[in-house]
Design a protein around this motif. Structure first.
Motif, PDB file in Angstrom:
ATOM      1  N   MET A 142     -59.556 -49.532  14.693  1.00  0.00           N
ATOM      2  CA  MET A 142     -59.042 -48.177  14.496  1.00  0.00           C
ATOM      3  C   MET A 142     -57.722 -47.968  15.206  1.00  0.00           C
ATOM      4  O   MET A 142     -56.976 -47.042  14.878  1.00  0.00           O
ATOM      5  CB  MET A 142     -60.079 -47.143  14.953  1.00  0.00           C
ATOM      6  CG  MET A 142     -61.357 -47.130  14.114  1.00  0.00           C
ATOM      7  SD  MET A 142     -61.062 -46.902  12.338  1.00  0.00           S
ATOM      8  CE  MET A 142     -61.063 -48.595  11.737  1.00  0.00           C
ATOM      9  N   ASN A 143     -57.395 -48.805  16.168  1.00  0.00           N
ATOM     10  CA  ASN A 143     -56.070 -48.728  16.782  1.00  0.00           C
ATOM     11  C   ASN A 143     -54.983 -49.018  15.754  1.00  0.00           C
ATOM     12  O   ASN A 143     -53.898 -48.422  15.785  1.00  0.00           O
ATOM     13  CB  ASN A 143     -55.959 -49.718  17.938  1.00  0.00           C
ATOM     14  CG  ASN A 143     -56.793 -49.308  19.130  1.00  0.00           C
ATOM     15  OD1 ASN A 143     -57.031 -48.119  19.353  1.00  0.00           O
ATOM     16  ND2 ASN A 143     -57.253 -50.275  19.900  1.00  0.00           N
ATOM     17  N   LYS A 144     -55.251 -49.937  14.840  1.00  0.00           N
ATOM     18  CA  LYS A 144     -54.302 -50.229  13.764  1.00  0.00           C
ATOM     19  C   LYS A 144     -54.131 -49.014  12.861  1.00  0.00           C
ATOM     20  O   LYS A 144     -53.009 -48.682  12.437  1.00  0.00           O
ATOM     21  CB  LYS A 144     -54.774 -51.421  12.937  1.00  0.00           C
ATOM     22  CG  LYS A 144     -54.779 -52.752  13.664  1.00  0.00           C
ATOM     23  CD  LYS A 144     -55.231 -53.857  12.719  1.00  0.00           C
ATOM     24  CE  LYS A 144     -55.224 -55.217  13.409  1.00  0.00           C
ATOM     25  NZ  LYS A 144     -55.658 -56.296  12.495  1.00  0.00           N
ATOM     26  N   VAL A 145     -55.244 -48.374  12.546  1.00  0.00           N
ATOM     27  CA  VAL A 145     -55.189 -47.194  11.680  1.00  0.00           C
ATOM     28  C   VAL A 145     -54.384 -46.086  12.346  1.00  0.00           C
ATOM     29  O   VAL A 145     -53.521 -45.455  11.723  1.00  0.00           O
ATOM     30  CB  VAL A 145     -56.610 -46.710  11.336  1.00  0.00           C
ATOM     31  CG1 VAL A 145     -56.553 -45.412  10.531  1.00  0.00           C
ATOM     32  CG2 VAL A 145     -57.369 -47.773  10.561  1.00  0.00           C
ATOM     33  N   THR A 173     -61.078 -39.877  11.813  1.00  0.00           N
ATOM     34  CA  THR A 173     -60.276 -39.272  12.869  1.00  0.00           C
ATOM     35  C   THR A 173     -59.106 -40.167  13.288  1.00  0.00           C
ATOM     36  O   THR A 173     -58.115 -39.681  13.831  1.00  0.00           O
ATOM     37  CB  THR A 173     -61.136 -38.941  14.100  1.00  0.00           C
ATOM     38  OG1 THR A 173     -61.786 -40.138  14.558  1.00  0.00           O
ATOM     39  CG2 THR A 173     -62.175 -37.893  13.773  1.00  0.00           C
ATOM     40  N   ALA A 174     -59.214 -41.464  13.034  1.00  0.00           N
ATOM     41  CA  ALA A 174     -58.106 -42.372  13.326  1.00  0.00           C
ATOM     42  C   ALA A 174     -56.968 -42.201  12.328  1.00  0.00           C
ATOM     43  O   ALA A 174     -55.832 -42.584  12.602  1.00  0.00           O
ATOM     44  CB  ALA A 174     -58.580 -43.819  13.325  1.00  0.00           C
ATOM     45  N   GLY A 175     -57.285 -41.640  11.155  1.00  0.00           N
ATOM     46  CA  GLY A 175     -56.253 -41.396  10.163  1.00  0.00           C
ATOM     47  C   GLY A 175     -56.462 -42.048   8.816  1.00  0.00           C
ATOM     48  O   GLY A 175     -55.599 -41.981   7.943  1.00  0.00           O
ATOM     49  N   CYS A 201     -66.662 -36.056   5.695  1.00  0.00           N
ATOM     50  CA  CYS A 201     -66.058 -36.415   6.977  1.00  0.00           C
ATOM     51  C   CYS A 201     -64.569 -36.679   6.831  1.00  0.00           C
ATOM     52  O   CYS A 201     -63.757 -36.235   7.663  1.00  0.00           O
ATOM     53  CB  CYS A 201     -66.768 -37.645   7.562  1.00  0.00           C
ATOM     54  SG  CYS A 201     -66.287 -37.997   9.262  1.00  0.00           S
ATOM     55  N   VAL A 202     -64.184 -37.378   5.770  1.00  0.00           N
ATOM     56  CA  VAL A 202     -62.764 -37.661   5.546  1.00  0.00           C
ATOM     57  C   VAL A 202     -62.016 -36.368   5.214  1.00  0.00           C
ATOM     58  O   VAL A 202     -60.915 -36.124   5.711  1.00  0.00           O
ATOM     59  CB  VAL A 202     -62.585 -38.714   4.428  1.00  0.00           C
ATOM     60  CG1 VAL A 202     -61.113 -38.880   4.089  1.00  0.00           C
ATOM     61  CG2 VAL A 202     -63.177 -40.036   4.861  1.00  0.00           C
ATOM     62  N   ASP A 203     -62.601 -35.557   4.370  1.00  0.00           N
ATOM     63  CA  ASP A 203     -61.948 -34.303   3.966  1.00  0.00           C
ATOM     64  C   ASP A 203     -61.723 -33.374   5.147  1.00  0.00           C
ATOM     65  O   ASP A 203     -60.728 -32.641   5.193  1.00  0.00           O
ATOM     66  CB  ASP A 203     -62.798 -33.582   2.917  1.00  0.00           C
ATOM     67  CG  ASP A 203     -62.699 -34.225   1.536  1.00  0.00           C
ATOM     68  OD1 ASP A 203     -61.681 -34.894   1.280  1.00  0.00           O
ATOM     69  OD2 ASP A 203     -63.625 -34.052   0.734  1.00  0.00           O
ATOM     70  N   GLU A 204     -62.638 -33.377   6.105  1.00  0.00           N
ATOM     71  CA  GLU A 204     -62.569 -32.436   7.207  1.00  0.00           C
ATOM     72  C   GLU A 204     -61.953 -33.014   8.472  1.00  0.00           C
ATOM     73  O   GLU A 204     -61.856 -32.329   9.488  1.00  0.00           O
ATOM     74  CB  GLU A 204     -63.984 -31.919   7.518  1.00  0.00           C
ATOM     75  CG  GLU A 204     -64.583 -31.121   6.355  1.00  0.00           C
ATOM     76  CD  GLU A 204     -65.989 -30.610   6.647  1.00  0.00           C
ATOM     77  OE1 GLU A 204     -66.520 -30.928   7.734  1.00  0.00           O
ATOM     78  OE2 GLU A 204     -66.536 -29.895   5.805  1.00  0.00           O
ATOM     79  N   ALA A 205     -61.532 -34.264   8.419  1.00  0.00           N
ATOM     80  CA  ALA A 205     -60.935 -34.881   9.613  1.00  0.00           C
ATOM     81  C   ALA A 205     -59.627 -34.206   9.977  1.00  0.00           C
ATOM     82  O   ALA A 205     -58.841 -33.836   9.101  1.00  0.00           O
ATOM     83  CB  ALA A 205     -60.702 -36.370   9.365  1.00  0.00           C
TER      84      ALA A 205
END
Length: 209
Positions: A142-145, A173-175, A201-205
């Motif tokens: 997720m650091n890459k993201v 949340t990472a993007g 989850c993606v929609d509301e991040a």
């Protein structure tokens, strides 16, 4: 073996996203290819996103384009000498170019492809080693993201590997705005519920700035 189906939530706003792996050369197992895409295209207008884990992706651009593939994602590790030609060929065949990288590949390797005059339009961050379903999610990816999202705010960033209800929040949340899931969906007695959880989850991040 059909490993995944799903879902792009924000940037493309697609209801149904079908995801394929073609394993040949790059990893040991061979799954499905252009004939399956062609057969599916006769029955759906869905976005057919094809992730090719092959050492010679140029050889597959024409057959996948003719078959009706929507997206063509290749690996940066095998295209260091011809990625510009490859991206142009993909776009010329009416497909959306994307680039994938394995867990051990530095994120900086994809920067030139995103910043080129004719760029890729999506980056796929593998959160498991490519080739086999059901692997454990690598949270350190997720650091890459996060790095990609901060550097390229409007880029489509896809994550694949070990994603399900227990890991989706980390990716979102990472993007990541494009999510691939296989085992967590097909292995659940209520796949529609899992898909709903992932999309929500993606929609509301929260947006990363």
């Amino acid at each position: 073996m059909l490993l995944g189906t799903l879902l792009i939530a924000k940037a493309l706003d697609l209801v149904f996203h079908t995801y394929f792996f073609l394993h040949r050369h790059f990893v040991p197992n061979l799954t499905i290819g252009a004939p399956v895409i062609e057969s599916l295209r006769k029955h759906t207008n869905a976005y057919l996103d094809c992730h090719l884990m092959v050492t010679n992706p140029l050889d597959y651009v024409e057959p996948f384009g003719k078959a009706g593939a929507s997206g063509f994602t290749f690996h940066v590790e095998v295209t260091k000498d011809n990625w510009q030609e490859l991206i142009r060929d993909i776009k010329a065949k009416g497909m959306r170019p994307g680039v994938a990288l394995k867990p051990g590949t530095p994120i900086e390797d994809v920067y030139p492809l995103v910043e080129d005059e004719v760029p890729v339009e999506m980056v796929l961050v593998m959160t498991v080693e490519p080739g086999f379903g059901g692997q454990k999610f690598m949270p350190e990816m997720m650091n890459k993201v996060r790095t990609l999202r901060k550097k390229y705010p409007s880029l489509d960033i896809e994550v694949d590997g070990g994603l399900g209800p227990s890991t989706i929040e980390m990716a979102a949340t990472a993007g990541a705005n494009c999510i691939v899931a296989g085992s967590s969906v097909f292995g659940d007695p209520e796949p529609a519920r899992v898909i709903s959880v992932l999309r929500k989850c993606v929609d509301e991040a929260p947006q990363i700035s």
